[in-house]
Structure formats: C-alpha cells, structure tokens
Enzyme design. Structure first.
Site, PDB file in Angstrom:
ATOM      1  N   LYS A 111       6.980  32.094 -15.964  1.00 46.66           N
ATOM      2  CA  LYS A 111       5.855  31.183 -15.693  1.00 46.66           C
ATOM      3  C   LYS A 111       5.901  30.612 -14.294  1.00 46.66           C
ATOM      4  O   LYS A 111       4.865  30.336 -13.695  1.00 46.66           O
ATOM      5  CB  LYS A 111       5.823  30.062 -16.735  1.00 46.66           C
ATOM      6  CG  LYS A 111       5.501  30.589 -18.117  1.00 46.66           C
ATOM      7  CD  LYS A 111       4.654  29.630 -18.915  1.00 46.66           C
ATOM      8  CE  LYS A 111       4.105  30.332 -20.130  1.00 46.66           C
ATOM      9  NZ  LYS A 111       3.547  29.455 -21.111  1.00 46.66           N
ATOM     10  N   LYS A 192      -2.332  43.741 -30.240  1.00 46.83           N
ATOM     11  CA  LYS A 192      -2.288  42.582 -31.133  1.00 46.83           C
ATOM     12  C   LYS A 192      -3.547  41.713 -30.976  1.00 46.83           C
ATOM     13  O   LYS A 192      -4.055  41.560 -29.861  1.00 46.83           O
ATOM     14  CB  LYS A 192      -1.017  41.825 -30.721  1.00 46.83           C
ATOM     15  CG  LYS A 192      -0.816  40.490 -31.312  1.00 46.83           C
ATOM     16  CD  LYS A 192       0.509  39.931 -30.841  1.00 46.83           C
ATOM     17  CE  LYS A 192       0.238  38.665 -30.071  1.00 46.83           C
ATOM     18  NZ  LYS A 192       1.293  37.795 -29.830  1.00 46.83           N
ATOM     19  N   LYS A 195      -5.220  35.227 -28.947  1.00 44.81           N
ATOM     20  CA  LYS A 195      -6.185  34.181 -28.617  1.00 44.81           C
ATOM     21  C   LYS A 195      -6.640  34.232 -27.165  1.00 44.81           C
ATOM     22  O   LYS A 195      -7.654  33.666 -26.799  1.00 44.81           O
ATOM     23  CB  LYS A 195      -5.645  32.791 -28.978  1.00 44.81           C
ATOM     24  CG  LYS A 195      -4.248  32.454 -28.519  1.00 44.81           C
ATOM     25  CD  LYS A 195      -3.792  31.139 -29.175  1.00 44.81           C
ATOM     26  CE  LYS A 195      -2.354  30.814 -28.817  1.00 44.81           C
ATOM     27  NZ  LYS A 195      -1.847  29.635 -29.511  1.00 44.81           N
TER      28      LYS A 195
HETATM   29  P1  TYM Z   1       3.462  28.087 -29.077  1.00 44.66           P
HETATM   30  O1  TYM Z   1       2.337  27.294 -29.648  1.00 44.66           O
HETATM   31  O2  TYM Z   1       3.268  28.735 -27.770  1.00 44.66           O
HETATM   32  O3  TYM Z   1       3.867  29.180 -30.113  1.00 44.66           O
HETATM   33  C1  TYM Z   1       3.942  28.867 -31.493  1.00 44.66           C
HETATM   34  C2  TYM Z   1       4.856  29.867 -32.202  1.00 44.66           C
HETATM   35  O4  TYM Z   1       4.309  31.178 -32.116  1.00 44.66           O
HETATM   36  C3  TYM Z   1       5.267  32.043 -31.541  1.00 44.66           C
HETATM   37  N1  TYM Z   1       4.598  33.023 -30.669  1.00 44.66           N
HETATM   38  C4  TYM Z   1       4.857  34.321 -30.678  1.00 44.66           C
HETATM   39  N2  TYM Z   1       5.691  35.041 -31.402  1.00 44.66           N
HETATM   40  C5  TYM Z   1       5.758  36.357 -31.177  1.00 44.66           C
HETATM   41  N3  TYM Z   1       5.007  36.980 -30.248  1.00 44.66           N
HETATM   42  C6  TYM Z   1       4.148  36.288 -29.487  1.00 44.66           C
HETATM   43  N4  TYM Z   1       3.412  36.916 -28.571  1.00 44.66           N
HETATM   44  C7  TYM Z   1       4.033  34.887 -29.671  1.00 44.66           C
HETATM   45  N5  TYM Z   1       3.309  33.908 -29.109  1.00 44.66           N
HETATM   46  C8  TYM Z   1       3.666  32.764 -29.737  1.00 44.66           C
HETATM   47  C9  TYM Z   1       6.201  31.146 -30.743  1.00 44.66           C
HETATM   48  O5  TYM Z   1       7.484  31.711 -30.645  1.00 44.66           O
HETATM   49  C10 TYM Z   1       6.242  29.913 -31.577  1.00 44.66           C
HETATM   50  O6  TYM Z   1       7.194  30.032 -32.604  1.00 44.66           O
HETATM   51  N6  TYM Z   1       7.756  26.162 -27.372  1.00 44.66           N
HETATM   52  C11 TYM Z   1       7.039  26.324 -28.635  1.00 44.66           C
HETATM   53  C12 TYM Z   1       6.567  24.995 -29.172  1.00 44.66           C
HETATM   54  C13 TYM Z   1       7.702  24.066 -29.506  1.00 44.66           C
HETATM   55  C14 TYM Z   1       8.700  24.238 -30.509  1.00 44.66           C
HETATM   56  C15 TYM Z   1       9.553  23.101 -30.412  1.00 44.66           C
HETATM   57  C16 TYM Z   1       8.954  25.219 -31.464  1.00 44.66           C
HETATM   58  C17 TYM Z   1       7.969  22.904 -28.865  1.00 44.66           C
HETATM   59  N7  TYM Z   1       9.084  22.317 -29.422  1.00 44.66           N
HETATM   60  C18 TYM Z   1      10.653  22.942 -31.262  1.00 44.66           C
HETATM   61  C19 TYM Z   1      10.043  25.042 -32.308  1.00 44.66           C
HETATM   62  C20 TYM Z   1      10.883  23.923 -32.190  1.00 44.66           C
HETATM   63  C21 TYM Z   1       5.883  27.315 -28.406  1.00 44.66           C
HETATM   64  O7  TYM Z   1       6.057  28.249 -27.711  1.00 44.66           O
HETATM   65  O8  TYM Z   1       4.700  27.084 -29.050  1.00 44.66           O
END
Ligand code: TYM
Length: 327
Positions: A111, A192, A195
């Site tokens: 990023k 896939k 969004k």
């Molecule tokens: P976010 O909202 O970006 O993603 C939410 C969850 O979806 C998973 N995910 C994916 N998994 C596989 N392939 C992908 N392309 C993909 N895109 C998203 C993410 O791994 C996540 O599980 N940093 C976290 C938010 C967070 C969090 C935490 C999670 C903040 N604090 C504490 C667990 C524990 C995130 O990326 O959200």
C-alpha cells in the site's frame, strides 16, 4: 467457551460473494464461540475517506451484518472507534514493537507503494489490529489469508510483552477461512466477484433491487453448449450460477442437474434469479427495519459498554505493569 474476534473495514459494498464466502461461515461460527465482531472504522481512515460517506457506510455495514444473521444476542457487536481504550492500548503496544517488524508487513509494503504520501497510520495499522485482538484475550481470529501475517505479528507482540512485563496477554491464533465456495464475477466467471470491480453488472450487492438482480443474472456470461452441468473449468459461468443457487437454497449440484436436464439456460437463470431475489428480499427487509432504528443503536450501545469495560481493565493492567500510573 473460547473467544473469537474479527473485524471488517467499512469500505466498498458488501457483495453476494462476501455474503456466501465470509458472512455465512461467521453465522455458523457464532454457535460455538463467544464472538466479538466489530467494524474497524479506525483502520478505514488509514487511507483517505469522505467523512459523510464513511459515517453512512459504518451504519449500513452493521445493519447488513445483523440482517444477514449475525445475532446480537450471541455476539458482542461494536464500533472500534467508540472504544477509546483500543488506541490507548495500541500506543502502549507500539512502544514495544520494532520499526523493522512493522515495516516488513506485506500489506504496508504494497500500500505504501501505491501512494507516495501514505500516512504513518498505514505503518501502525497492524499494531492497532494487535490492540483489537489482544485487549479481550481472543483465542481465535478468523481472517482471510491476506491478514494472517498481521495476526502473527499480534502474537509476537503479545509474547514479547509477556516476557517483558509478565503474563498479560493470551496468544491468539489466526483461523484462515477454508477454501469454501468462491463466487465468481457474473460477467467474467474466471475472476472472483469483487466489490472493487469496474463492471457493476458482474457483481450483485446485498442491496440490489429485484430488477437489478434479475437483469444481472439473466445477462450472466455462459457458454455455447446447452447443457446444465457442473464443470468449473469448461463451463465456469453455469457452474458459478449453480454454486450461487446451492449456497442459498436446499438444492444440490445433482438436484439442479436433474431438475434442468431438459431445460434451457434461460429457464435455469430465471430459477437462480428467483432464489437470489427471495434470499436478498429477506435480508433487505430486516436491513430497512434496522438502518434508521433505535434498535441498531441499542445493539451498539450494549456492545460498546461490554468491550469498553474489558479494554479498560487491560489498559490499566498494562499501564500499571509498565510503570505509568501513580498507584
Ligand atoms: P477487511 O474489511 O479489508 O477484510 C475483511 C476480511 O475479509 C478478508 N479478505 C479477504 N480474504 C481473502 N481474499 C481476499 N481478497 C480478501 N479481501 C478481504 C480479510 O482477510 C478479512 O478477514 N484488517 C482487517 C480488519 C481488522 C481486523 C482486526 C480483523 C481490523 N482489526 C482484528 C481481525 C482482527 C481487514 O483487512 O478488513
């Protein structure tokens, strides 16, 4: 009972792919664990956000998750930014984390390359995530593979803190979602459903209208054969529609193949569209009841009250151990 915790950033739209791939499994896990589910709005602001849009999206995300079956009586549901002890704990953890560790995170490396003016928050993102996880002694953290490294960092930070200041944190484990059914883009079924996809006709979002859903499914890319048969490699479009249908109804691949043995793609698509419309109508009905209701606020008030108390106790324990308090 073991504790499970997971967070979701309020960015983009929630798609049918997110629902089938991530929300449905979470609804199943809530039966077995004491679950903490929160909206990671402070993580969302590590990149630029429009404040009004963000505020609306936060509410929309919570209402949608509850509408999809995340039960407020079984889970502690809250907004990260309403628990002021989380960033306070994060600061304490930042001071026991090495710069080298944080700057080695893959997400940070990727990023920070995308925008030369990236924020310091992008670097400390995983430490805030460690605070999210460690304050309540979560045992398991279900995340996608992209967040595994961050959960492992949280574990390293916890382990170091325990060595420096005596046993304070439980060491969390990432729970990587198993390869479940992956829902593909309707227009390009080898990719896939995402969004961020530029062509919205390939993506069904949870708040699409009946007309939009029917139009998108009826115009989904298929193949030139006329057989309704599951074959992801040679018939990805039809197979994707079968996956969607099976995930949202009592049908199986076999029952669909039998039912549509002598029918056209049109008939099959109409059937799938009907299944999706019926499922999303139910979710949307609950969503529209919740979105402007006091019920939603009451759920969040209850959640924050509980987590704030837990986080406050952990914060006090940490400051005390680190020599920061008067007593
Ligand atoms: P976010 O909202 O970006 O993603 C939410 C969850 O979806 C998973 N995910 C994916 N998994 C596989 N392939 C992908 N392309 C993909 N895109 C998203 C993410 O791994 C996540 O599980 N940093 C976290 C938010 C967070 C969090 C935490 C999670 C903040 N604090 C504490 C667990 C524990 C995130 O990326 O959200």
């Amino acid at each position: 009972m073991q504790k499970l915790l997971t967070g979701l950033k309020p960015t983009g739209e929630i798609t049918l792919g997110n629902y089938i791939g991530a929300i449905v499994p979470m609804v199943e896990l809530q039966e077995e664990y004491e679950s903490y589910i929160f909206i990671a709005d402070m993580h969302a602001i590590t990149v630029n956000q429009d404040p009004m849009e963000l505020k609306n999206r936060i509410r929309k995300f919570i209402a949608l998750y509850i509408a999809c079956g995340i039960d407020p009586n079984k889970n502690i549901i809250y907004l990260q930014s309403e628990n002021e002890y989380i960033p306070a704990i994060s600061w304490l953890l930042e001071c026991t984390t090495y710069y080298g560790e944080a700057s080695r995170m893959i997400q940070f490396k990727e990023k920070s390359k995308q925008n030369a003016n990236f924020s310091v928050g992008l670097l400390t993102y995983p430490i805030l995530m460690a605070a999210d996880i460690l304050y309540c002694d979560a045992d398991l953290v279900p995340v996608g593979i992209d967040q595994k490294q961050h959960v492992e960092l949280a574990r390293d930070i916890a382990s170091r803190f325990n060595k420096m200041y005596n046993e304070t944190f439980k060491l969390p484990k990432p729970l990587i979602k198993e390869e479940g059914i992956k829902i593909k883009d309707l227009k390009n079924p080898t990719k896939k459903m995402s969004k961020s996809e530029a062509n919205p006709n390939g993506v069904i979002t949870l708040l699409d209208t009946k007309e939009q859903i029917i139009k998108k499914i009826m115009s989904a890319t298929t193949d030139s054969e006329k057989v309704i048969k599951y074959d992801m490699e040679n018939k990805p479009g039809i197979s994707n529609l079968m996956n969607i249908c099976v995930s949202l109804s009592n049908e199986t691949i076999e029952s669909l193949e039998k039912k549509f043995a002598k029918k056209s793609y049109q008939d099959f698509k109409k059937y799938v569209a009907d299944v999706v419309v019926k499922k999303l109508e139910k979710i949307q009905k609950r969503y529209y009841e919740l979105i402007n209701s006091q019920e939603l606020d009451a759920i969040l008030d209850k959640g924050i009250e509980k987590t704030r108390q837990i986080a406050k106790e952990k914060y006090m324990e940490m400051t005390n151990k680190m020599g920061l308090t008067r007593k």
